[in-house]
Write a protein that holds these residues in place. Structure first.
Motif, PDB file in Angstrom:
ATOM      1  N   ALA A 248     -83.615  93.601  -4.854  1.00  0.00           N
ATOM      2  CA  ALA A 248     -82.789  94.782  -5.057  1.00  0.00           C
ATOM      3  C   ALA A 248     -81.617  94.847  -4.102  1.00  0.00           C
ATOM      4  CB  ALA A 248     -83.637  96.020  -4.878  1.00  0.00           C
ATOM      5  N   LYS A 249     -80.592  95.522  -4.567  1.00  0.00           N
ATOM      6  CA  LYS A 249     -79.388  95.633  -3.759  1.00  0.00           C
ATOM      7  C   LYS A 249     -79.477  96.781  -2.751  1.00  0.00           C
ATOM      8  CE  LYS A 249     -76.994  95.334  -7.699  1.00  0.00           C
ATOM      9  NZ  LYS A 249     -75.809  95.304  -8.569  1.00  0.00           N
ATOM     10  N   GLY A 250     -80.270  97.780  -3.077  1.00  0.00           N
ATOM     11  CA  GLY A 250     -80.579  98.809  -2.081  1.00  0.00           C
ATOM     12  C   GLY A 250     -79.528  99.875  -1.860  1.00  0.00           C
ATOM     13  N   GLY A 251     -78.334  99.631  -2.345  1.00  0.00           N
ATOM     14  CA  GLY A 251     -77.254 100.590  -2.080  1.00  0.00           C
ATOM     15  C   GLY A 251     -77.463 101.936  -2.757  1.00  0.00           C
ATOM     16  N   GLY A 252     -78.129 101.921  -3.897  1.00  0.00           N
ATOM     17  CA  GLY A 252     -78.422 103.172  -4.604  1.00  0.00           C
ATOM     18  C   GLY A 252     -79.302 104.054  -3.750  1.00  0.00           C
ATOM     19  N   ALA A 253     -80.285 103.425  -3.124  1.00  0.00           N
ATOM     20  CA  ALA A 253     -81.205 104.181  -2.275  1.00  0.00           C
ATOM     21  C   ALA A 253     -80.481 104.779  -1.077  1.00  0.00           C
ATOM     22  CB  ALA A 253     -82.346 103.284  -1.821  1.00  0.00           C
ATOM     23  N   LEU A 254     -79.533 104.034  -0.541  1.00  0.00           N
ATOM     24  CA  LEU A 254     -78.748 104.576   0.581  1.00  0.00           C
ATOM     25  C   LEU A 254     -77.983 105.814   0.136  1.00  0.00           C
ATOM     26  CD1 LEU A 254     -77.160 101.531   2.402  1.00  0.00           C
ATOM     27  CD2 LEU A 254     -79.316 102.691   2.805  1.00  0.00           C
ATOM     28  N   SER A 255     -77.463 105.749  -1.075  1.00  0.00           N
ATOM     29  CA  SER A 255     -76.731 106.896  -1.602  1.00  0.00           C
ATOM     30  C   SER A 255     -77.668 108.089  -1.761  1.00  0.00           C
ATOM     31  CB  SER A 255     -76.102 106.556  -2.952  1.00  0.00           C
ATOM     32  OG  SER A 255     -75.452 105.306  -2.886  1.00  0.00           O
ATOM     33  N   ALA A 256     -78.907 107.807  -2.148  1.00  0.00           N
ATOM     34  CA  ALA A 256     -79.878 108.890  -2.319  1.00  0.00           C
ATOM     35  C   ALA A 256     -80.146 109.580  -0.988  1.00  0.00           C
ATOM     36  CB  ALA A 256     -81.188 108.343  -2.902  1.00  0.00           C
ATOM     37  N   VAL A 257     -80.218 108.789   0.050  1.00  0.00           N
ATOM     38  CA  VAL A 257     -80.466 109.348   1.375  1.00  0.00           C
ATOM     39  C   VAL A 257     -79.323 110.282   1.757  1.00  0.00           C
ATOM     40  CG1 VAL A 257     -80.708 108.804   3.814  1.00  0.00           C
ATOM     41  CG2 VAL A 257     -81.794 107.357   2.111  1.00  0.00           C
ATOM     42  N   ALA A 258     -78.107 109.823   1.506  1.00  0.00           N
ATOM     43  CA  ALA A 258     -76.951 110.640   1.852  1.00  0.00           C
ATOM     44  C   ALA A 258     -76.963 111.941   1.049  1.00  0.00           C
ATOM     45  CB  ALA A 258     -75.673 109.860   1.592  1.00  0.00           C
ATOM     46  N   GLU A 259     -77.366 111.847  -0.200  1.00  0.00           N
ATOM     47  CA  GLU A 259     -77.404 113.013  -1.070  1.00  0.00           C
ATOM     48  C   GLU A 259     -78.340 114.100  -0.527  1.00  0.00           C
ATOM     49  OE1 GLU A 259     -75.730 114.823  -3.960  1.00  0.00           O
ATOM     50  OE2 GLU A 259     -75.447 112.656  -4.117  1.00  0.00           O
ATOM     51  N   THR A 260     -79.450 113.700   0.052  1.00  0.00           N
ATOM     52  CA  THR A 260     -80.425 114.690   0.546  1.00  0.00           C
ATOM     53  C   THR A 260     -80.148 115.043   2.010  1.00  0.00           C
ATOM     54  OG1 THR A 260     -81.978 113.014   1.329  1.00  0.00           O
ATOM     55  CG2 THR A 260     -82.244 113.742  -0.938  1.00  0.00           C
ATOM     56  N   ARG A 261     -79.180 114.394   2.614  1.00  0.00           N
ATOM     57  CA  ARG A 261     -78.901 114.596   4.045  1.00  0.00           C
ATOM     58  C   ARG A 261     -80.162 114.458   4.890  1.00  0.00           C
ATOM     59  NH1 ARG A 261     -75.660 117.942   1.422  1.00  0.00           N
ATOM     60  NH2 ARG A 261     -73.450 117.604   1.692  1.00  0.00           N
ATOM     61  N   SER A 262     -81.093 113.628   4.403  1.00  0.00           N
ATOM     62  CA  SER A 262     -82.303 113.401   5.200  1.00  0.00           C
ATOM     63  C   SER A 262     -82.202 111.980   5.731  1.00  0.00           C
ATOM     64  CB  SER A 262     -83.537 113.596   4.331  1.00  0.00           C
ATOM     65  OG  SER A 262     -83.577 112.645   3.298  1.00  0.00           O
ATOM     66  N   GLY A 263     -83.310 111.361   5.997  1.00  0.00           N
ATOM     67  CA  GLY A 263     -83.262 109.983   6.455  1.00  0.00           C
ATOM     68  C   GLY A 263     -84.363 109.210   5.762  1.00  0.00           C
ATOM     69  N   ILE A 264     -84.306 107.901   5.889  1.00  0.00           N
ATOM     70  CA  ILE A 264     -85.382 107.083   5.332  1.00  0.00           C
ATOM     71  C   ILE A 264     -86.571 107.185   6.283  1.00  0.00           C
ATOM     72  CG2 ILE A 264     -86.081 104.761   4.657  1.00  0.00           C
ATOM     73  CD1 ILE A 264     -83.186 104.136   4.034  1.00  0.00           C
ATOM     74  N   VAL A 265     -87.734 107.519   5.754  1.00  0.00           N
ATOM     75  CA  VAL A 265     -88.911 107.578   6.621  1.00  0.00           C
ATOM     76  C   VAL A 265     -89.662 106.252   6.623  1.00  0.00           C
ATOM     77  CG1 VAL A 265     -89.403 110.027   6.949  1.00  0.00           C
ATOM     78  CG2 VAL A 265     -89.996 108.994   4.794  1.00  0.00           C
ATOM     79  N   PHE A 266     -89.817 105.674   5.446  1.00  0.00           N
ATOM     80  CA  PHE A 266     -90.534 104.400   5.347  1.00  0.00           C
ATOM     81  C   PHE A 266     -89.857 103.502   4.324  1.00  0.00           C
ATOM     82  CE2 PHE A 266     -93.971 107.217   6.796  1.00  0.00           C
ATOM     83  CZ  PHE A 266     -94.584 106.434   7.760  1.00  0.00           C
TER      84      PHE A 266
END
Ligand code: GDP
Length: 290
Positions: A248-266
């Motif tokens: 996976a390219k993973g960039g979509g997930a990074l965008s999701a993180v930004a959208e929620t203004r949270s952070g990646i936990v795991f």
């Protein structure tokens, strides 16, 4: 993992080698390369534009600290802006807590629920899991099988259509005995109203300490939309990106993180119950930039 993005970013920055001053043309070229790399990794367009504007402005305006070469200076700016894009890692405490899991079907929510149970169990916390997925046939059996392997109790009522009733009963059965309670909820193939409505109600009765969104690393631009809807509904405070072991390219997930203004936990890094890692943004981006 994210290798293509990493290589393109590295190539973009490499072009600055040997330069003693960074002129506008060099910065423009760098920013164009960065944009291309991030967009082809599925990072949301708006975020790419924000990041490239900050990089451009800072690269042109900020003087390198004494003794730091131009390339290292710009690399540091790119690095800092990428860290900002990703957000801080989400908080994971070892206090007693209830965690509500959100996400679409196929994201890896059920597997991740069991992985999390394993994580907290290994930290010495008494952990129980509630299966409130009344939509997908076999959801309870899948979760129960995973939990049995690690001797974590799994509360559920196959055949019971009322997810709220299951959550209420599960919580009253588990609250006194268990320190960490993880609630797996239904997912659907699309963001349907009933799905969102149900998770809002579960959130209201469970009062979870955390509401974590599970996102497949392979998701492209739709990741932002999913994150936005779940965030509006229940206030996501952490994101788990699954299948980071894949291509996976993973960039979509990074965008999701930004959208929620949270952070990646795991990060989910495989199919077994042990394949869960805490997220370390510094290490992650250092690896990307090499
Ligand atoms: P759910 O519908 O969201 O509950 O998804 P599941 O937990 O059933 O997972 C869907 C598929 O993804 C299953 O085949 C899992 O084994 C797989 N899966 C989940 N997490 C990961 C991961 O981190 N890496 C890999 N390779 N596969 C995963």
């Amino acid at each position: 993992m994210l290798e293509t993005l990493g290589n393109s970013l590295k190539d973009a920055v490499k072009k600055l080698s040997g330069k003693t001053v960074i002129d506008r043309a060099a910065v423009d070229e760098l920013v164009r390369d960065l944009q291309r790399a991030l967009l082809s990794a599925d990072v949301n367009v708006k975020l790419v534009m924000q990041l490239s504007q900050s990089v451009k402005k800072r690269a042109l305006e900020e003087e390198p600290p004494k003794g730091m070469g131009v390339r290292a200076h710009v690399l540091r700016i790119v690095y800092q802006e990428l860290v900002r894009l990703m957000g801080r890692p989400g908080e994971v405490s070892l206090e007693p807590q209830t965690i509500l899991m959100a996400g679409l079907q196929g994201s890896g929510k059920t597997t991740t629920t069991a992985k999390l149970a394993r994580y907290f169990q290994r930290k010495g916390l008494r952990t129980g899991v509630i299966c409130a997925d009344t939509f997908r046939p076999g959801a309870y059996d899948q979760l129960k099988t995973l939990c049995d392997r690690i001797s974590v109790p799994c509360f559920g009522k196959p055949g019971e259509p009322d997810a709220l009733a299951i959550v209420r009963e599960g919580l009253s059965a588990f609250r006194r005995q268990y320190e960490v309670i993880i609630i797996d909820t239904q997912g659907r193939h699309a963001l349907e109203e009933n799905l969102i409505e149900e998770i809002i109600q579960i959130n209201e009765i469970a009062h979870p300490d955390h509401r974590w969104l599970v996102i497949d690393a392979a998701l492209g631009q739709q990741a932002s939309e999913q994150a936005r809807r779940f965030h509006e509904a229940i206030g996501i405070d952490g994101v788990i990106v699954t299948k980071m072991d894949g291509t996976a390219k993973g960039g979509g997930a990074l965008s999701a993180v930004a959208e929620t203004r949270s952070g990646i936990v795991f990060i989910g890094s495989g199919e077994t119950i042990e394949d869960l890692e805490r997220f370390d943004p510094d290490g992650f981006i250092s690896r990307l930039l090499g």
